[in-house]
Design a protein around this motif. Structure first.
Motif, mmCIF file in Angstrom:
data_model
loop_
_atom_site.group_PDB
_atom_site.id
_atom_site.type_symbol
_atom_site.label_atom_id
_atom_site.label_comp_id
_atom_site.label_asym_id
_atom_site.label_seq_id
_atom_site.Cartn_x
_atom_site.Cartn_y
_atom_site.Cartn_z
ATOM 1 N N MET A 114 0.843 -1.196 0.000
ATOM 2 C CA MET A 114 0.000 0.000 0.000
ATOM 3 C C MET A 114 0.876 1.242 0.000
ATOM 4 S SD MET A 114 -2.822 -1.037 2.836
ATOM 5 C CE MET A 114 -1.539 -1.448 4.021
ATOM 6 N N THR A 115 0.583 2.168 -0.879
ATOM 7 C CA THR A 115 1.300 3.435 -0.934
ATOM 8 C C THR A 115 0.295 4.557 -0.757
ATOM 9 O OG1 THR A 115 2.908 2.504 -2.455
ATOM 10 C CG2 THR A 115 2.818 4.904 -2.303
ATOM 11 N N PHE A 116 0.519 5.415 0.228
ATOM 12 C CA PHE A 116 -0.445 6.457 0.542
ATOM 13 C C PHE A 116 0.108 7.822 0.171
ATOM 14 C CE2 PHE A 116 -1.186 3.032 3.610
ATOM 15 C CZ PHE A 116 -2.454 2.689 3.196
ATOM 16 N N THR A 117 -0.754 8.661 -0.335
ATOM 17 C CA THR A 117 -0.383 10.029 -0.672
ATOM 18 C C THR A 117 -1.342 10.982 -0.012
ATOM 19 O OG1 THR A 117 -1.766 10.058 -2.653
ATOM 20 C CG2 THR A 117 0.484 9.247 -2.927
ATOM 21 N N GLN A 118 -0.942 12.257 0.107
ATOM 22 C CA GLN A 118 -1.784 13.246 0.769
ATOM 23 C C GLN A 118 -2.967 13.654 -0.097
ATOM 24 O OE1 GLN A 118 -1.482 14.301 3.911
ATOM 25 N NE2 GLN A 118 0.195 12.842 4.152
ATOM 26 N N GLU A 119 -2.814 13.531 -1.442
ATOM 27 C CA GLU A 119 -3.838 14.062 -2.343
ATOM 28 C C GLU A 119 -5.072 13.174 -2.399
ATOM 29 O OE1 GLU A 119 -0.638 13.626 -3.200
ATOM 30 O OE2 GLU A 119 0.002 15.719 -3.053
ATOM 31 N N ARG A 120 -4.927 11.906 -2.134
ATOM 32 C CA ARG A 120 -6.031 10.965 -2.273
ATOM 33 C C ARG A 120 -6.535 10.560 -0.898
ATOM 34 N NH1 ARG A 120 -3.495 6.209 -4.745
ATOM 35 N NH2 ARG A 120 -5.579 5.459 -5.283
ATOM 36 N N THR A 121 -7.833 10.296 -0.814
ATOM 37 C CA THR A 121 -8.384 9.839 0.461
ATOM 38 C C THR A 121 -7.936 8.411 0.733
ATOM 39 O OG1 THR A 121 -10.400 8.880 -0.466
ATOM 40 C CG2 THR A 121 -10.428 11.249 0.042
ATOM 41 N N ILE A 122 -8.098 8.009 1.974
ATOM 42 C CA ILE A 122 -7.767 6.633 2.324
ATOM 43 C C ILE A 122 -8.566 5.661 1.463
ATOM 44 C CG2 ILE A 122 -8.004 4.889 4.132
ATOM 45 C CD1 ILE A 122 -7.270 7.027 6.159
ATOM 46 N N ALA A 123 -9.841 5.949 1.277
ATOM 47 C CA ALA A 123 -10.693 5.055 0.489
ATOM 48 C C ALA A 123 -10.168 4.918 -0.937
ATOM 49 C CB ALA A 123 -12.132 5.561 0.477
ATOM 50 N N ASP A 124 -9.745 6.028 -1.538
ATOM 51 C CA ASP A 124 -9.197 5.973 -2.894
ATOM 52 C C ASP A 124 -8.002 5.028 -2.967
ATOM 53 O OD1 ASP A 124 -11.021 7.854 -3.860
ATOM 54 O OD2 ASP A 124 -9.696 9.538 -3.412
ATOM 55 N N GLN A 125 -7.235 5.009 -1.901
ATOM 56 C CA GLN A 125 -5.990 4.253 -1.903
ATOM 57 C C GLN A 125 -6.176 2.779 -1.582
ATOM 58 O OE1 GLN A 125 -3.014 6.615 0.446
ATOM 59 N NE2 GLN A 125 -4.645 8.132 0.386
ATOM 60 N N VAL A 126 -7.253 2.423 -0.885
ATOM 61 C CA VAL A 126 -7.384 1.039 -0.424
ATOM 62 C C VAL A 126 -8.488 0.247 -1.106
ATOM 63 C CG1 VAL A 126 -6.521 1.710 1.857
ATOM 64 C CG2 VAL A 126 -8.995 1.520 1.493
ATOM 65 N N ARG A 127 -9.370 0.876 -1.842
ATOM 66 C CA ARG A 127 -10.546 0.157 -2.347
ATOM 67 C C ARG A 127 -10.179 -1.026 -3.241
ATOM 68 N NH1 ARG A 127 -15.744 1.834 -1.681
ATOM 69 N NH2 ARG A 127 -16.438 0.933 -3.651
ATOM 70 N N LEU A 128 -9.080 -0.926 -3.981
ATOM 71 C CA LEU A 128 -8.662 -2.045 -4.816
ATOM 72 C C LEU A 128 -8.226 -3.248 -3.976
ATOM 73 C CD1 LEU A 128 -6.728 -0.288 -7.723
ATOM 74 C CD2 LEU A 128 -8.992 -1.363 -7.813
ATOM 75 N N ASP A 129 -7.946 -3.014 -2.705
ATOM 76 C CA ASP A 129 -7.565 -4.119 -1.819
ATOM 77 C C ASP A 129 -8.756 -4.979 -1.415
ATOM 78 O OD1 ASP A 129 -4.977 -3.140 -1.838
ATOM 79 O OD2 ASP A 129 -5.182 -2.066 0.058
ATOM 80 N N PHE A 130 -9.986 -4.498 -1.687
ATOM 81 C CA PHE A 130 -11.195 -5.189 -1.231
ATOM 82 C C PHE A 130 -11.993 -5.677 -2.442
ATOM 83 C CE2 PHE A 130 -9.878 -2.490 2.191
ATOM 84 C CZ PHE A 130 -10.181 -3.191 3.349
ATOM 85 N N PRO A 131 -11.760 -6.912 -2.901
ATOM 86 C CA PRO A 131 -12.420 -7.384 -4.123
ATOM 87 C C PRO A 131 -13.934 -7.385 -4.036
ATOM 88 C CG PRO A 131 -10.942 -9.077 -3.197
ATOM 89 C CD PRO A 131 -10.842 -7.881 -2.318
ATOM 90 N N ILE A 132 -14.490 -7.611 -2.850
ATOM 91 C CA ILE A 132 -15.944 -7.726 -2.728
ATOM 92 C C ILE A 132 -16.655 -6.425 -3.065
ATOM 93 C CG2 ILE A 132 -16.148 -7.058 -0.292
ATOM 94 C CD1 ILE A 132 -18.135 -9.408 0.026
ATOM 95 N N LEU A 133 -15.963 -5.307 -2.924
ATOM 96 C CA LEU A 133 -16.593 -4.011 -3.171
ATOM 97 C C LEU A 133 -16.818 -3.748 -4.658
ATOM 98 C CD1 LEU A 133 -14.596 -1.767 -0.661
ATOM 99 C CD2 LEU A 133 -16.805 -2.893 -0.310
ATOM 100 N N HIS A 134 -16.149 -4.510 -5.517
ATOM 101 C CA HIS A 134 -16.188 -4.250 -6.960
ATOM 102 C C HIS A 134 -17.096 -5.254 -7.651
ATOM 103 C CE1 HIS A 134 -12.936 -1.452 -6.187
ATOM 104 N NE2 HIS A 134 -12.386 -2.392 -5.451
ATOM 105 N N GLN A 135 -18.365 -5.172 -7.322
ATOM 106 C CA GLN A 135 -19.356 -6.055 -7.911
ATOM 107 C C GLN A 135 -20.678 -5.320 -8.016
ATOM 108 O OE1 GLN A 135 -21.318 -9.045 -5.319
ATOM 109 N NE2 GLN A 135 -19.746 -8.513 -3.773
ATOM 110 N N GLU A 136 -21.590 -5.908 -8.755
ATOM 111 C CA GLU A 136 -22.940 -5.373 -8.835
ATOM 112 C C GLU A 136 -23.882 -6.250 -8.021
ATOM 113 O OE1 GLU A 136 -24.158 -4.881 -12.879
ATOM 114 O OE2 GLU A 136 -22.983 -3.044 -13.128
ATOM 115 N N VAL A 137 -24.820 -5.612 -7.347
ATOM 116 C CA VAL A 137 -25.881 -6.297 -6.620
ATOM 117 C C VAL A 137 -27.207 -5.803 -7.198
ATOM 118 C CG1 VAL A 137 -27.023 -6.573 -4.393
ATOM 119 C CG2 VAL A 137 -24.525 -6.585 -4.515
ATOM 120 N N ASN A 138 -28.008 -6.724 -7.656
ATOM 121 C CA ASN A 138 -29.272 -6.362 -8.324
ATOM 122 C C ASN A 138 -29.034 -5.388 -9.474
ATOM 123 O OD1 ASN A 138 -30.956 -7.944 -6.607
ATOM 124 N ND2 ASN A 138 -30.749 -6.382 -5.021
#
Length: 422
Positions: A1-25
């Motif tokens: 993980m590489t963090f920068t000041q310009e991006r939010t924490i969520a911007d930086q970590v969301r790719l780490d969570f595969p379940i978040l990248h799906q469609e429901v209904n």
């Protein structure tokens, strides 16, 4: 993980969570049920898989290489948890299945052996069922008396009422750090100081605080603290009990069997040193190791940064919810920076039942909680049958809040159209 000041924490970590990248209904998932369970990053999932693929073996019992490697990783996870909550000793960390088991461990091992008729246990009306039912069992068996701290008009813990309940009969105080319904952050360090003046012990339910803010057991001054791994990016089936060393040493074992023994004879047994005295049988080895990985993951981000970012989300969530006239949010309001409460909002929407709200929001891919959130006494105290709850984590975004608010407005309007003429 590489963090920068310009991006939010969520911007930086969301790719780490595969379940978040799906469609429901057919809609992109918006997961706002984090108070029930958190999602798991790849780093944790890979750690769990690596254990089963590369060194699956039982711990503490074998001299072969796989067992030694599993034991080392399992005990390293204990060290990580101890550092995460600032325990004074690794022996003060006991692995359990979850926070519920951890509370029951204290209830049965300490409560059943130390409470007598007329002794008083102080809880609060906002407690999770897991911090009420075990003490009801204990009170029924020992003759101890349960007392409950009520709420202030702002729907926070009434500290004045708590002080009035304290007496020389008080033997135990067991309270939640952060309410999973009201979102209030209770003054647990002050509660410990006040209770200890009467010689009472204090247990803190930290399920909703450990994943979201720095928690220091020595600073709090509690005698025990419990948390669940699945709410802090770890798998299900693993929990934490912190206890002061001298207390754990004096407490008898909770369960008997393998692992917790020193020697077994036909007519008696002796018990292992801490913490193994309380870890009977084969533990959740892979889950504990993955919990250690989750601690590494959260630590690398920084709990201070997580708390600050979630406070910003909280402020934005409340700003948007308060624009909907039918919404009534429970618990204290955050300040302009989102501080003063947790990143969750339990609410009602006029006459629309919480379950109906949740069902229709699910058709839009939005996952929120509805019901009593395992706080039935609190809902009765507030005179409401149920609430809907949106709970956030550091991988959530403002854009997701916007999607949620838009769908919530449309859902409320839909029901208003159905029943507006009645």
């Amino acid at each position: 993980m590489t963090f920068t000041q310009e991006r939010t924490i969520a911007d930086q970590v969301r790719l780490d969570f595969p379940i978040l990248h799906q469609e429901v209904n057919g809609k992109p998932l918006v997961y706002f049920d984090n108070a029930a369970t958190s999602q798991k990053p790849l780093f944790v999932l890979d750690t769990l898989r690596d254990y089963y693929e590369q060194y699956n073996a039982n711990v503490h019992r074998g001299v072969h290489t796989l067992s030694a490697k599993a034991t080392e990783a399992y005990e390293a996870a204990r060290d990580k948890v101890a550092a995460f909550v600032n325990a004074a000793s690794r022996q003060e960390i006991v692995f359990t299945r979850n926070a519920t088991e951890a509370i029951n461990l204290v209830a049965y091992s300490w409560g059943m052996n130390n409470l007598q008729p007329g002794d008083e246990i102080i809880l609060s009306v906002m407690e999770h069922h897991s911090n009420i039912v075990p003490w009801q069992f204990v009170a029924a068996k020992t003759g101890a008396v349960l007392k409950f701290v009520e709420l202030t008009p702002e729907e926070t813990l009434d500290l004045e009422h708590f002080q009035k309940l304290l007496s020389d009969k008080t033997r135990l105080v067991s309270v939640v750090h952060v309410s999973n319904t009201l979102g209030c952050i209770n003054p647990v360090a002050e509660i410990c100081t006040l209770a200890h003046k009467y010689g009472a012990k204090v247990l803190i339910d930290a399920c909703q605080s450990v994943p979201h803010m720095p928690v220091d057991v020595q600073q709090i001054g509690c005698d025990w603290l419990v948390a669940s791994g699945h709410k802090m990016c770890a798998p299900t089936g693993i929990g934490i009990l912190y206890g002061k060393l001298e207390l754990l040493q004096a407490m008898p074992p909770f369960l008997g069997g393998g692992e917790m023994i020193a020697e077994v004879f036909l007519d008696h047994s002796t018990y292992a040193d801490l913490p193994h005295k309380f870890e009977a049988g084969t533990p959740a080895i892979g889950e504990a190791i993955a919990l250690g990985a989750a601690v590494d993951y959260l630590t690398k981000i920084g709990m201070d940064k997580i708390h600050t970012y979630e406070a910003e989300l909280t402020a934005y969530l409340f700003q948007q919810l308060e624009k909907i006239p039918q919404i009534r949010i429970y618990g204290p309001k955050p300040n302009a920076q989102g501080e003063g409460r947790a990143a969750l909002a339990a609410f009602t929407a006029a006459e629309v039942h919480a379950n109906d709200l949740s069902t229709l929001l699910d058709t839009e891919g939005i996952a929120i909680r509805s019901g009593h959130h395992c706080t039935q006494p609190l809902h009765r105290y507030l005179k409401i049958p149920a609430t809907a709850r949106a709970s956030l984590s550091f991988y959530n975004t403002r854009e997701e809040i916007d999607v949620f608010i838009k769908a919530l407005k449309e859902t409320i309007d839909f029901f208003s159209g159905l029943f507006g003429d009645e």
